[in-house]
Design an enzyme around this catalytic site. Structure first.
Site, short mmCIF file in Angstrom:
data_model
loop_
_atom_site.label_atom_id
_atom_site.label_comp_id
_atom_site.label_asym_id
_atom_site.label_seq_id
_atom_site.Cartn_x
_atom_site.Cartn_y
_atom_site.Cartn_z
N SER A 43 -9.14 108.75 -12.06
CA SER A 43 -8.18 109.72 -11.54
C SER A 43 -7.42 109.09 -10.39
CB SER A 43 -8.91 110.98 -11.05
OG SER A 43 -8.04 111.73 -10.23
N MET A 86 -1.15 119.41 -9.25
CA MET A 86 -1.55 120.61 -8.49
C MET A 86 -0.32 121.29 -7.90
SD MET A 86 -4.73 118.97 -6.42
CE MET A 86 -6.05 118.08 -7.28
N ASP A 95 -3.78 114.19 -12.02
CA ASP A 95 -4.03 115.56 -11.56
C ASP A 95 -2.76 116.17 -11.00
OD1 ASP A 95 -6.91 116.02 -11.91
OD2 ASP A 95 -7.11 114.29 -10.59
N HIS A 154 -3.85 116.58 -16.26
CA HIS A 154 -4.64 117.78 -15.96
C HIS A 154 -3.79 118.72 -15.11
CE1 HIS A 154 -8.50 119.31 -13.65
NE2 HIS A 154 -7.88 120.28 -14.30
N ASP A 211 -15.20 116.36 -15.18
CA ASP A 211 -14.32 115.99 -14.07
C ASP A 211 -14.84 116.59 -12.78
OD1 ASP A 211 -12.16 115.38 -12.43
OD2 ASP A 211 -10.73 116.67 -13.48
N HIS A 216 -6.21 109.48 -15.73
CA HIS A 216 -6.25 110.91 -15.46
C HIS A 216 -5.29 111.23 -14.31
CE1 HIS A 216 -8.33 114.84 -15.60
NE2 HIS A 216 -8.20 114.84 -14.29
N MET A 235 -3.24 121.68 -13.01
CA MET A 235 -3.86 122.73 -12.19
C MET A 235 -2.73 123.56 -11.60
SD MET A 235 -6.84 120.41 -10.51
CE MET A 235 -6.04 118.90 -11.03
N MET A 290 -15.00 121.40 -15.75
CA MET A 290 -14.93 121.03 -14.33
C MET A 290 -16.34 121.07 -13.74
SD MET A 290 -11.82 120.22 -13.69
CE MET A 290 -12.15 119.86 -11.95
C1 DX5 Z 1 -10.26 117.69 -8.86
C2 DX5 Z 1 -9.57 116.80 -9.87
C3 DX5 Z 1 -10.31 115.58 -10.17
C4 DX5 Z 1 -10.52 114.65 -9.01
C5 DX5 Z 1 -11.88 114.08 -9.19
O1 DX5 Z 1 -9.61 118.89 -8.80
O2 DX5 Z 1 -9.36 117.50 -11.08
O3 DX5 Z 1 -9.75 114.88 -11.28
O4 DX5 Z 1 -9.60 113.61 -8.91
O5 DX5 Z 1 -12.22 113.37 -8.05
P1 DX5 Z 1 -13.71 112.86 -7.82
O6 DX5 Z 1 -14.06 111.95 -8.95
O7 DX5 Z 1 -13.61 112.16 -6.50
O8 DX5 Z 1 -14.59 114.08 -7.76
ZN ZN Z 2 -8.74 116.32 -12.85
#
Ligand code: DX5
Ligand code: ZN
Length: 214
Positions: free
Chosen positions: A6, A35, A33, A64, A173, A31, A66, A135
């Site tokens: 990620s 947000m 993310d 991903h 994740d 990956h 969010m 998650m």
């Molecule tokens: C959290 C994200 C993850 C995040 C994971 O909301 O969806 O993908 O980057 O980070 P680690 O591996 O540090 O928990």
């Molecule tokens: Zn993620």
């Protein structure tokens, strides 16, 4: 197990370099993310980041989302270069429509569930997805602690997959390291996302090898 680093924990000022590093180290997916500061209390990357990285990497992009109402963003992320698009069950009252839109855009559909959502809530959708993401932290931030109480969901999803003959991948994740990945693998997970474990280290390649060795 497939490994999906990620970039949330990458060095953003050197993002292209950090993507190359995990690509060369044998990462399977990247990956990304996304947000919106609304569905989760944080902001991260938009379509421009996906588009620019697309020109630099051959990795499969696992995006991903969010974000609230992911339907508004699916076509844009598909056009920007996402290969797999993940939408949260909790983010829209019309989750089936969101999954259908991902397929209509020619991409693989991933259904994501927060720690508070049980597998029972999504069983009617499992025939329509290529990937399910469990998650193992509350989404929004990297570097949080893995929630062992989520492991039973991986087992449930693996059981349903075997019973029904489904082909979906089971991704995890949040809080993944060389210890927690072993528990997830044993439960039936097939892809692991790892952010801080990979990037909060001088040599991401060594970290990826540790995860792959499990
Ligand atoms: C959290 C994200 C993850 C995040 C994971 O909301 O969806 O993908 O980057 O980070 P680690 O591996 O540090 O928990
Ligand atoms: Zn993620």
């Amino acid at each position: 197990m497939k490994i999906a680093p990620s970039i949330l924990s990458a060095d953003i000022a050197n993002l292209g370099r950090d993507v190359k590093r995990v690509e060369q180290a044998g990462a399977d997916y990247l990956h990304i993310d996304v947000m919106d500061g609304n569905f989760v209390p944080n902001l991260s990357f938009g379509t421009n980041v996906v588009r620019q990285l697309r020109g630099q990497s051959y990795l499969t992009f696992d995006v991903h989302l969010m974000v609230e109402h992911p339907e508004s963003w699916i076509d844009e992320f598909a056009a920007a270069g996402a290969d797999i698009i993940g939408v949260h069950y909790e983010a829209t009252p019309h989750i089936h429509r969101a999954l259908r839109m991902i397929h209509e855009a020619g991409k693989k559909a991933e259904l994501v569930i927060c720690p508070g959502t049980s597998v029972a809530m999504i069983t009617d959708l499992l025939s329509d997805v290529e990937q399910v993401l469990v998650m193992t932290v509350d989404p929004g931030f990297g570097g949080q602690h893995f929630l062992p109480s989520m492991i039973h969901k991986i087992k449930q999803l693996a059981e349903i997959k075997a019973q029904q003959g489904f082909a979906y991948e089971i991704e995890v994740d949040g809080g993944i390291n060389d210890q927690t990945i072993a528990q997830c693998k044993q439960a039936g997970a097939t892809i692991a996302v790892a952010g801080s474990f990979v990037y909060n280290h001088e040599t991401p390649a060594i970290q990826i090898q540790k995860l792959k060795a499990v």
